[in-house]
Structures are given as C-alpha cells and as structure tokens.
Design a protein around this motif. Structure first.
Motif, PDB file in Angstrom:
ATOM      1  N   GLY A 118     -28.758   7.767  -0.116  1.00 17.38           N
ATOM      2  CA  GLY A 118     -28.620   7.119  -1.409  1.00 17.38           C
ATOM      3  C   GLY A 118     -27.471   6.139  -1.508  1.00 17.38           C
ATOM      4  N   GLN A 126     -26.436   6.099  -5.200  1.00 21.45           N
ATOM      5  CA  GLN A 126     -27.341   6.794  -6.097  1.00 21.45           C
ATOM      6  C   GLN A 126     -26.782   8.173  -6.416  1.00 21.45           C
ATOM      7  OE1 GLN A 126     -31.030   5.029  -3.793  1.00 21.45           O
ATOM      8  NE2 GLN A 126     -31.703   6.348  -5.471  1.00 21.45           N
ATOM      9  N   GLN A 136     -29.524  11.524  -5.701  1.00 23.11           N
ATOM     10  CA  GLN A 136     -30.825  11.028  -5.251  1.00 23.11           C
ATOM     11  C   GLN A 136     -31.762  10.682  -6.397  1.00 23.11           C
ATOM     12  OE1 GLN A 136     -31.490  10.275  -1.988  1.00 23.11           O
ATOM     13  NE2 GLN A 136     -29.325  10.683  -1.857  1.00 23.11           N
ATOM     14  N   GLY A 137     -31.229  10.486  -7.573  1.00 18.23           N
ATOM     15  CA  GLY A 137     -32.048  10.121  -8.721  1.00 18.23           C
ATOM     16  C   GLY A 137     -32.104   8.624  -8.896  1.00 18.23           C
ATOM     17  N   PRO A 138     -32.739   8.177  -9.960  1.00 15.44           N
ATOM     18  CA  PRO A 138     -32.897   6.742 -10.190  1.00 15.44           C
ATOM     19  C   PRO A 138     -31.707   6.106 -10.916  1.00 15.44           C
ATOM     20  CG  PRO A 138     -34.141   7.953 -11.813  1.00 15.44           C
ATOM     21  CD  PRO A 138     -33.530   8.978 -10.891  1.00 15.44           C
ATOM     22  N   ILE A 139     -30.533   6.735 -10.803  1.00 12.12           N
ATOM     23  CA  ILE A 139     -29.304   6.222 -11.404  1.00 12.12           C
ATOM     24  C   ILE A 139     -28.277   6.064 -10.294  1.00 12.12           C
ATOM     25  CG2 ILE A 139     -27.445   6.725 -13.045  1.00 12.12           C
ATOM     26  CD1 ILE A 139     -29.532   8.353 -14.652  1.00 12.12           C
ATOM     27  N   PHE A 166     -32.850  -3.146  -9.446  1.00 10.47           N
ATOM     28  CA  PHE A 166     -33.963  -2.854 -10.340  1.00 10.47           C
ATOM     29  C   PHE A 166     -35.318  -3.283  -9.790  1.00 10.47           C
ATOM     30  CE2 PHE A 166     -30.359  -3.043 -13.443  1.00 10.47           C
ATOM     31  CZ  PHE A 166     -30.320  -1.671 -13.650  1.00 10.47           C
ATOM     32  N   LEU A 213     -34.936  -1.435  -5.323  1.00  9.57           N
ATOM     33  CA  LEU A 213     -34.683   0.014  -5.298  1.00  9.57           C
ATOM     34  C   LEU A 213     -35.366   0.737  -6.452  1.00  9.57           C
ATOM     35  CD1 LEU A 213     -30.859   0.048  -4.392  1.00  9.57           C
ATOM     36  CD2 LEU A 213     -32.832   0.275  -2.843  1.00  9.57           C
ATOM     37  N   THR A 214     -35.854  -0.007  -7.418  1.00  8.18           N
ATOM     38  CA  THR A 214     -36.525   0.489  -8.627  1.00  8.18           C
ATOM     39  C   THR A 214     -35.734   1.606  -9.330  1.00  8.18           C
ATOM     40  OG1 THR A 214     -37.996   2.035  -7.452  1.00  8.18           O
ATOM     41  CG2 THR A 214     -38.825  -0.217  -7.829  1.00  8.18           C
ATOM     42  N   LEU A 215     -34.450   1.367  -9.483  1.00 16.37           N
ATOM     43  CA  LEU A 215     -33.620   2.330 -10.193  1.00 16.37           C
ATOM     44  C   LEU A 215     -33.784   2.151 -11.701  1.00 16.37           C
ATOM     45  CD1 LEU A 215     -30.307   2.256  -8.113  1.00 16.37           C
ATOM     46  CD2 LEU A 215     -32.259   3.794  -7.912  1.00 16.37           C
ATOM     47  N   HIS A 216     -33.392   3.168 -12.428  1.00 12.74           N
ATOM     48  CA  HIS A 216     -33.465   3.154 -13.887  1.00 12.74           C
ATOM     49  C   HIS A 216     -32.174   2.629 -14.514  1.00 12.74           C
ATOM     50  CE1 HIS A 216     -34.358   4.402 -17.968  1.00 12.74           C
ATOM     51  NE2 HIS A 216     -33.251   5.117 -17.993  1.00 12.74           N
ATOM     52  N   LYS A 217     -31.033   2.931 -13.875  1.00  9.19           N
ATOM     53  CA  LYS A 217     -29.743   2.592 -14.472  1.00  9.19           C
ATOM     54  C   LYS A 217     -28.705   2.358 -13.394  1.00  9.19           C
ATOM     55  CE  LYS A 217     -26.382   4.377 -17.820  1.00  9.19           C
ATOM     56  NZ  LYS A 217     -26.055   5.513 -18.711  1.00  9.19           N
TER      57      LYS A 217
END
Length: 165
Positions: free
Chosen positions: A45, A65, A68-71, A99, A102-106
C-alpha cells in the motif's frame, strides 16, 4: 521511485529550505535513507513516486494507503531548484493518479502551521481542512500546530473540472 533516485531525493530532503518543514529535521545519512527506502518500497500500500517536468526529476511523493483500504496519506517535497508552480502541477498529477489509477476514495495530508506554502497548496488543490491539531509537533525547541487536510474522489472530480477552465 527507483534505487537510482535515492541520491537526488536525499539531497533534496536534506536541503535546509526543505528540511525545515519536515517532522524530522536532522540530516538524513545515506545509510538511513537506504534503510528507509528498503522498508518503504516493500511495504504493501505504499507508493513512492518521482515527479518529472520535461524529463527532469523535481519532486518526490509518498502515498501510503491506510490499512489497505481506499484511503491514503500523502507527503511530498520538491527539489530546491523547482520552478514556481511545480507544487501545483505535482499535486494535480498525484490527485489524478490517486483517484483515477489507484481508485482511492480519499487522500489525506498534513502541514506544520508555519508551512504556509503547503497549506495554500492543499487549499488550492481543493483539499478541505479537516482539523487543526494544536501543539501536535515538538521540534526540540517548541510545539507547533498541525493542519490536517482531506480530499474525496468526488471533490477532485469537481475541482479538476474547475481547474481545467
């Protein structure tokens, strides 16, 4: 970032105009820098990136990261020779990468209260100031406030459109 980028990144990081805005302000030795790189480059991450303009490396970015989450959290620094506007270009490139690729949320970031350029950059990139951590960092002499920022993928979609106009 590759191993052959280590000398440049360490040189930039150790420059007094860069180092004074870091949480750790001592000069980083080659061995310390190499050990950090070996740990960070293998950490799940973690994304270590070099920012280039016209084929010349002029910035470093660390995206980590959270669980390992989307943040993710980010940190960055520019080469001392970087031209005015490089930070904004680096920020836009990183937000697009975070965004879109990596298509993360935040994405979250921090800046010491006296680092006015970083605070302005975060705001210009459409980060929201999500907190002020009072007396959060002790530099060995005194305490400093830390500004905490965050930007959501949906915020970036709106900001990107406005910045493109």
């Amino acid at each position: 970032m590759q191993a052959d980028d280590l000398d440049n990144v360490r040189e930039w990081r150790n420059h007094p105009d860069v180092r004074r805005y870091m949480y750790t302000q001592h000069e980083i030795s080659p061995d310390e820098h190499h050990q950090w790189f070996m740990r960070a480059s293998q950490a799940p991450g973690t994304h270590l990136l070099i920012f280039e303009q016209n084929g010349v490396a002029c910035g470093f970015v660390n995206i980590t990261q959270v669980k390992q989450g989307p943040i993710a959290d980010w940190s960055f620094h520019l080469a001392p020779f970087a031209q005015k506007g490089t930070g904004f270009q680096l920020g836009c490139a990183v937000l697009g990468h975070v965004f879109d690729h990596l298509t993360l949320h935040k994405l979250c970031g921090e800046a010491l209260a006296f680092n006015e350029r970083s605070i302005r950059l975060h705001r210009r990139l459409s980060f929201y100031q999500e907190g002020l951590l009072r007396d959060q960092h002790f530099d060995g002499v005194r305490y400093h406030d830390v500004h905490r920022f965050g930007i959501l993928a949906s915020d970036w979609l709106k900001a990107r459109e406005a910045l493109a106009q």
